[in-house]
Design an enzyme around this catalytic site. Structure first.
Site, PDB file in Angstrom:
ATOM      1  N   ILE A  13       0.838  -1.209   0.000  1.00 29.82           N
ATOM      2  CA  ILE A  13       0.000   0.000   0.000  1.00 29.82           C
ATOM      3  C   ILE A  13       0.873   1.259   0.000  1.00 29.82           C
ATOM      4  CG2 ILE A  13      -1.843   1.245   1.203  1.00 29.82           C
ATOM      5  CD1 ILE A  13      -2.654  -1.534   2.416  1.00 29.82           C
ATOM      6  N   SER A 125      -7.485  -0.808  10.216  1.00 33.15           N
ATOM      7  CA  SER A 125      -8.095  -1.861   9.403  1.00 33.15           C
ATOM      8  C   SER A 125      -9.543  -2.065   9.821  1.00 33.15           C
ATOM      9  CB  SER A 125      -7.320  -3.165   9.654  1.00 33.15           C
ATOM     10  OG  SER A 125      -8.018  -4.270   9.148  1.00 33.15           O
ATOM     11  N   TYR A 149      -3.203  -9.790  15.622  1.00 31.31           N
ATOM     12  CA  TYR A 149      -3.055  -8.752  14.596  1.00 31.31           C
ATOM     13  C   TYR A 149      -4.118  -7.671  14.791  1.00 31.31           C
ATOM     14  CZ  TYR A 149      -3.515  -6.182  10.277  1.00 31.31           C
ATOM     15  OH  TYR A 149      -3.638  -5.155   9.377  1.00 31.31           O
ATOM     16  N   LYS A 153      -4.066  -3.393  15.917  1.00 29.72           N
ATOM     17  CA  LYS A 153      -4.699  -2.240  15.245  1.00 29.72           C
ATOM     18  C   LYS A 153      -5.609  -1.490  16.220  1.00 29.72           C
ATOM     19  CE  LYS A 153      -2.564  -2.738  11.445  1.00 29.72           C
ATOM     20  NZ  LYS A 153      -1.491  -1.799  11.096  1.00 29.72           N
ATOM     21  N   PHE A 178     -10.648  -1.216   4.209  1.00 34.71           N
ATOM     22  CA  PHE A 178     -11.413  -2.448   4.010  1.00 34.71           C
ATOM     23  C   PHE A 178     -10.485  -3.437   3.277  1.00 34.71           C
ATOM     24  CE2 PHE A 178     -15.451  -2.151   6.138  1.00 34.71           C
ATOM     25  CZ  PHE A 178     -15.209  -0.958   6.794  1.00 34.71           C
ATOM     26  N   ASN A 198      -2.369 -15.317   1.675  1.00 34.10           N
ATOM     27  CA  ASN A 198      -3.444 -15.472   2.662  1.00 34.10           C
ATOM     28  C   ASN A 198      -4.738 -14.863   2.147  1.00 34.10           C
ATOM     29  OD1 ASN A 198      -1.781 -16.516   4.837  1.00 34.10           O
ATOM     30  ND2 ASN A 198      -0.899 -14.463   4.956  1.00 34.10           N
ATOM     31  N   ARG A 231     -17.131  -9.035   0.881  1.00 35.53           N
ATOM     32  CA  ARG A 231     -16.190  -8.029   1.385  1.00 35.53           C
ATOM     33  C   ARG A 231     -16.252  -6.767   0.527  1.00 35.53           C
ATOM     34  NH1 ARG A 231     -16.188 -11.528   4.498  1.00 35.53           N
ATOM     35  NH2 ARG A 231     -14.471 -12.570   5.597  1.00 35.53           N
ATOM     36  N   ARG A 292     -13.012 -20.879   6.827  1.00 36.97           N
ATOM     37  CA  ARG A 292     -11.734 -20.593   7.498  1.00 36.97           C
ATOM     38  C   ARG A 292     -12.065 -20.069   8.900  1.00 36.97           C
ATOM     39  NH1 ARG A 292      -7.871 -16.247   4.553  1.00 36.97           N
ATOM     40  NH2 ARG A 292      -9.663 -14.904   4.988  1.00 36.97           N
TER      41      ARG A 292
HETATM   42  P1  NAD Z   1       3.176  -4.909   3.421  1.00 32.52           P
HETATM   43  O1  NAD Z   1       3.697  -6.033   4.254  1.00 32.52           O
HETATM   44  O2  NAD Z   1       3.270  -5.016   1.951  1.00 32.52           O
HETATM   45  O3  NAD Z   1       3.887  -3.546   3.867  1.00 32.52           O
HETATM   46  C1  NAD Z   1       4.401  -3.336   5.156  1.00 32.52           C
HETATM   47  C2  NAD Z   1       5.843  -2.881   4.997  1.00 32.52           C
HETATM   48  O4  NAD Z   1       6.362  -2.595   6.298  1.00 32.52           O
HETATM   49  C3  NAD Z   1       6.753  -3.937   4.373  1.00 32.52           C
HETATM   50  O5  NAD Z   1       7.494  -3.355   3.318  1.00 32.52           O
HETATM   51  C4  NAD Z   1       7.668  -4.345   5.522  1.00 32.52           C
HETATM   52  O6  NAD Z   1       8.957  -4.714   5.068  1.00 32.52           O
HETATM   53  C5  NAD Z   1       7.683  -3.090   6.365  1.00 32.52           C
HETATM   54  N1  NAD Z   1       7.965  -3.296   7.790  1.00 32.52           N
HETATM   55  C6  NAD Z   1       7.377  -4.145   8.652  1.00 32.52           C
HETATM   56  N2  NAD Z   1       7.936  -4.039   9.864  1.00 32.52           N
HETATM   57  C7  NAD Z   1       8.884  -3.088   9.769  1.00 32.52           C
HETATM   58  C8  NAD Z   1       9.802  -2.512  10.692  1.00 32.52           C
HETATM   59  N3  NAD Z   1       9.857  -2.940  11.963  1.00 32.52           N
HETATM   60  N4  NAD Z   1      10.629  -1.537  10.261  1.00 32.52           N
HETATM   61  C9  NAD Z   1      10.600  -1.097   8.963  1.00 32.52           C
HETATM   62  N5  NAD Z   1       9.756  -1.609   8.057  1.00 32.52           N
HETATM   63  C10 NAD Z   1       8.904  -2.597   8.456  1.00 32.52           C
HETATM   64  O7  NAD Z   1       1.660  -4.668   3.892  1.00 32.52           O
HETATM   65  P2  NAD Z   1       0.526  -3.731   3.275  1.00 32.52           P
HETATM   66  O8  NAD Z   1      -0.552  -4.620   2.802  1.00 32.52           O
HETATM   67  O9  NAD Z   1       1.090  -2.732   2.372  1.00 32.52           O
HETATM   68  O10 NAD Z   1       0.003  -3.050   4.611  1.00 32.52           O
HETATM   69  C11 NAD Z   1       0.454  -1.781   5.036  1.00 32.52           C
HETATM   70  C12 NAD Z   1      -0.248  -1.429   6.332  1.00 32.52           C
HETATM   71  O11 NAD Z   1      -1.658  -1.458   6.133  1.00 32.52           O
HETATM   72  C13 NAD Z   1       0.034  -2.389   7.481  1.00 32.52           C
HETATM   73  O12 NAD Z   1       0.090  -1.635   8.679  1.00 32.52           O
HETATM   74  C14 NAD Z   1      -1.184  -3.287   7.478  1.00 32.52           C
HETATM   75  O13 NAD Z   1      -1.435  -3.842   8.746  1.00 32.52           O
HETATM   76  C15 NAD Z   1      -2.268  -2.308   7.087  1.00 32.52           C
HETATM   77  N6  NAD Z   1      -3.449  -2.933   6.481  1.00 32.52           N
HETATM   78  C16 NAD Z   1      -3.293  -3.753   5.402  1.00 32.52           C
HETATM   79  C17 NAD Z   1      -4.423  -4.354   4.838  1.00 32.52           C
HETATM   80  C18 NAD Z   1      -4.302  -5.315   3.683  1.00 32.52           C
HETATM   81  O14 NAD Z   1      -5.206  -6.110   3.489  1.00 32.52           O
HETATM   82  N7  NAD Z   1      -3.222  -5.280   2.889  1.00 32.52           N
HETATM   83  C19 NAD Z   1      -5.690  -4.085   5.357  1.00 32.52           C
HETATM   84  C20 NAD Z   1      -5.800  -3.218   6.439  1.00 32.52           C
HETATM   85  C21 NAD Z   1      -4.669  -2.648   6.996  1.00 32.52           C
HETATM   86  C1  WQD Z   2     -11.733 -12.395   1.624  1.00 31.19           C
HETATM   87  C2  WQD Z   2     -12.801 -13.450   1.389  1.00 31.19           C
HETATM   88  C3  WQD Z   2     -12.451 -15.463   2.645  1.00 31.19           C
HETATM   89  C4  WQD Z   2      -8.761 -16.637   0.558  1.00 31.19           C
HETATM   90  C5  WQD Z   2      -8.031 -10.078   5.843  1.00 31.19           C
HETATM   91  C6  WQD Z   2      -7.691  -9.743   7.258  1.00 31.19           C
HETATM   92  C7  WQD Z   2      -8.017  -8.310   7.538  1.00 31.19           C
HETATM   93  C8  WQD Z   2      -7.384  -7.371   6.505  1.00 31.19           C
HETATM   94  C9  WQD Z   2      -7.582  -7.832   5.103  1.00 31.19           C
HETATM   95  C10 WQD Z   2      -5.381  -6.385   7.302  1.00 31.19           C
HETATM   96  C11 WQD Z   2     -13.249 -14.161   2.662  1.00 31.19           C
HETATM   97  C12 WQD Z   2     -12.346 -15.741   1.166  1.00 31.19           C
HETATM   98  C13 WQD Z   2      -9.899 -15.974   0.980  1.00 31.19           C
HETATM   99  C14 WQD Z   2      -8.893 -17.891  -0.094  1.00 31.19           C
HETATM  100  C15 WQD Z   2     -11.291 -17.704   0.111  1.00 31.19           C
HETATM  101  N1  WQD Z   2      -5.978  -7.275   6.653  1.00 31.19           N
HETATM  102  N2  WQD Z   2     -11.138 -16.488   0.754  1.00 31.19           N
HETATM  103  N3  WQD Z   2     -10.165 -18.386  -0.302  1.00 31.19           N
HETATM  104  O1  WQD Z   2     -10.398 -12.152   5.560  1.00 31.19           O
HETATM  105  O2  WQD Z   2     -11.652 -10.128   4.677  1.00 31.19           O
HETATM  106  O3  WQD Z   2      -9.413  -9.843   5.628  1.00 31.19           O
HETATM  107  O4  WQD Z   2      -7.277  -9.221   4.979  1.00 31.19           O
HETATM  108  O5  WQD Z   2      -5.841  -5.587   8.079  1.00 31.19           O
HETATM  109  O6  WQD Z   2      -7.564  -8.047   8.821  1.00 31.19           O
HETATM  110  O7  WQD Z   2      -8.462 -10.587   8.117  1.00 31.19           O
HETATM  111  O8  WQD Z   2      -9.637 -10.947   3.444  1.00 31.19           O
HETATM  112  O9  WQD Z   2      -8.772 -11.668   1.269  1.00 31.19           O
HETATM  113  O10 WQD Z   2      -8.347 -13.121   3.311  1.00 31.19           O
HETATM  114  O11 WQD Z   2     -10.648 -12.967   2.358  1.00 31.19           O
HETATM  115  O12 WQD Z   2     -12.403 -18.204  -0.088  1.00 31.19           O
HETATM  116  O13 WQD Z   2      -7.907 -18.555  -0.459  1.00 31.19           O
HETATM  117  O14 WQD Z   2     -12.252 -14.474   0.557  1.00 31.19           O
HETATM  118  O15 WQD Z   2     -13.089 -16.520   3.313  1.00 31.19           O
HETATM  119  O16 WQD Z   2     -14.609 -14.432   2.536  1.00 31.19           O
HETATM  120  P1  WQD Z   2     -10.369 -10.847   4.877  1.00 31.19           P
HETATM  121  P2  WQD Z   2      -9.244 -12.200   2.566  1.00 31.19           P
END
Ligand code: NAD
Ligand code: WQD
Length: 339
Positions: A13, A125, A149, A153, A178, A198, A231, A292
């Protein structure tokens, strides 16, 4: 020019947000330790960027390193992305999650305070809503956590609220994302999970490109229109723009905010599979397997507050999310690693 420091800057992100912030006229400095990302991201960003890529390799838990970075760049604000994010892993390694996600946040805030920087945008999140009682989710809905996790948050938001109470000079924006999906329209940066994905869209993308045989659909007996989980998928480019809007708000207004960044529209697992097949022209074979553990049936945002406060709304639809994800996956079948 206002300098903004991005932690976790090489991540999925943050890398998209980096480009959006530069385009909006900010000087961006990135910090990452590559624990979950690749240095190749920086080369790709340099190709796409409108300004130089300034980057420091550091761990956000390392106070001395962060002090030095703040001393050199004097950022006016921080966008704090750095965290671990795998829900299942957080259950088996809770201490690592608390140390990195909360230790990293607290350390970053302490360094900020020492350098007189008191504005932070925080990656929260929709996981903070736990199992929703009512949809769509408004920001005043009850919050809870069901895994470490999610707890990081919830506590991260609390830490920032407490800071604001102790010192009203602190301004924070907690952005509740989201389900971020998609990739930059260039196909040069995108999500590159290590090991088995995942999350749904990266898994589907790897099936479409032929890296995996079939998708496991986690349950089709949920109380949703087709029985599969629903979702609120949001394009990472829209999400990046949401950070620009939040930062602008912090720089122009007193106070703090907590907002959802979602589209307000829910799609099922099978909706997403069909949209991906249409975008890629590839078949995505799947099999239904048991639910899951810990999954909820459905979750989508009420995006009204972000529209009112930030004048921001998501623009890109599910077809576009799948097209951009596919371009990235197709052009980079092994992500940032060489084939
Ligand atoms: P990502 O793992 O791609 O990015 C996180 C980055 O942080 C990585 O590049 C990692 O190397 C770096 N990092 C982790 N720990 C570190 C540390 N101690 N020092 C320096 N760098 C460090 O994940 P993302 O999907 O881009 O997520 C970014 C943020 O958004 C995270 O805080 C995550 O929890 C949050 N978030 C992600 C999602 C999602 O589904 N991707 C949803 C909601 C919230
Ligand atoms: C989406 C839908 C699964 C994988 C997670 C974290 C949440 C946030 C985002 C960081 C669900 C289904 C998934 C697969 C499937 N992260 N699924 N087969 O669970 O909404 O959120 O990521 O903050 O905290 O919990 O996202 O993409 O894992 O799942 O059927 O192999 O897809 O059951 O309905 P989720 P997801």
């Amino acid at each position: 020019m206002t300098t903004v420091l991005l932690t976790g800057a090489a991540g999925y992100i943050a890398s998209h947000t980096w480009l959006a912030l530069q385009k909006a006229g900010y000087r961006v400095v990135g910090v990452d330790n590559f624990v979950n990302s690749s240095p190749v991201v920086l080369e790709r960003l340099a190709e796409l960027a409108s300004a130089p890529i300034e980057f420091e390799r550091a761990d956000v838990c390392d106070a001395a390193a962060m002090d030095e970075i703040f001393g050199s760049y004097r950022p006016a604000a921080v966008v704090h992305f750095a965290a671990y994010k795998a829900v299942g892993e957080s259950v088996s390694q809770p201490l690592a999650y608390y140390r990195n996600n909360l230790g990293g946040l607290v350390n970053t805030c302490e360094v900020m305070r020492r350098h007189g920087c008191t504005r932070m945008v925080f990656s929260s999140s929709a996981t903070v809503y736990g199992a929703p009682e009512k949809l769509p989710l408004r920001e005043d809905a009850p919050t809870s956590s069901t895994n470490p996790y999610g707890a990081t948050k919830l506590m991260g938001e609390q830490i920032l609220r407490d800071l604001g109470v102790a010192d009203p000079g602190w301004q924070t924006a907690c952005l509740r994302y989201f389900n971020p999906v998609g990739a930059h329209e260039s196909g040069r940066i995108g999500e590159d999970p290590r090991g088995t994905p995942n999350n749904l869209m990266p898994y589907v993308a790897q099936v479409a490109v032929g890296r995996r045989e079939k998708l496991s659909v986690f349950g089709n007996d949920y109380p949703t229109p087709d029985g599969t989980g629903v979702r609120d998928y949001i394009h990472v480019t829209d999400l990046a723009q949401g950070h620009v809007a939040a930062l602008r708000w912090l720089l122009a207004n007193p106070g703090s905010l907590t907002v959802n960044l979602g589209t307000g529209q829910g799609y099922s697992v099978l909706d997403l599979v069909r949209a991906y097949e249409a975008a890629s022209g590839r078949k995505v074979p799947y099999e239904v397997v048991p639910r899951r553990p810990g999954d909820i049936a459905a979750c989508w945002a009420d995006p009204k507050l972000a529209r009112e406060l930030l004048n921001w709304e998501a623009k890109l639809d599910l077809a576009r999310m799948c097209e951009d994800s596919w371009r990235w996956q197709h052009d980079n079948p092994h992500g940032f690693k060489p084939a």
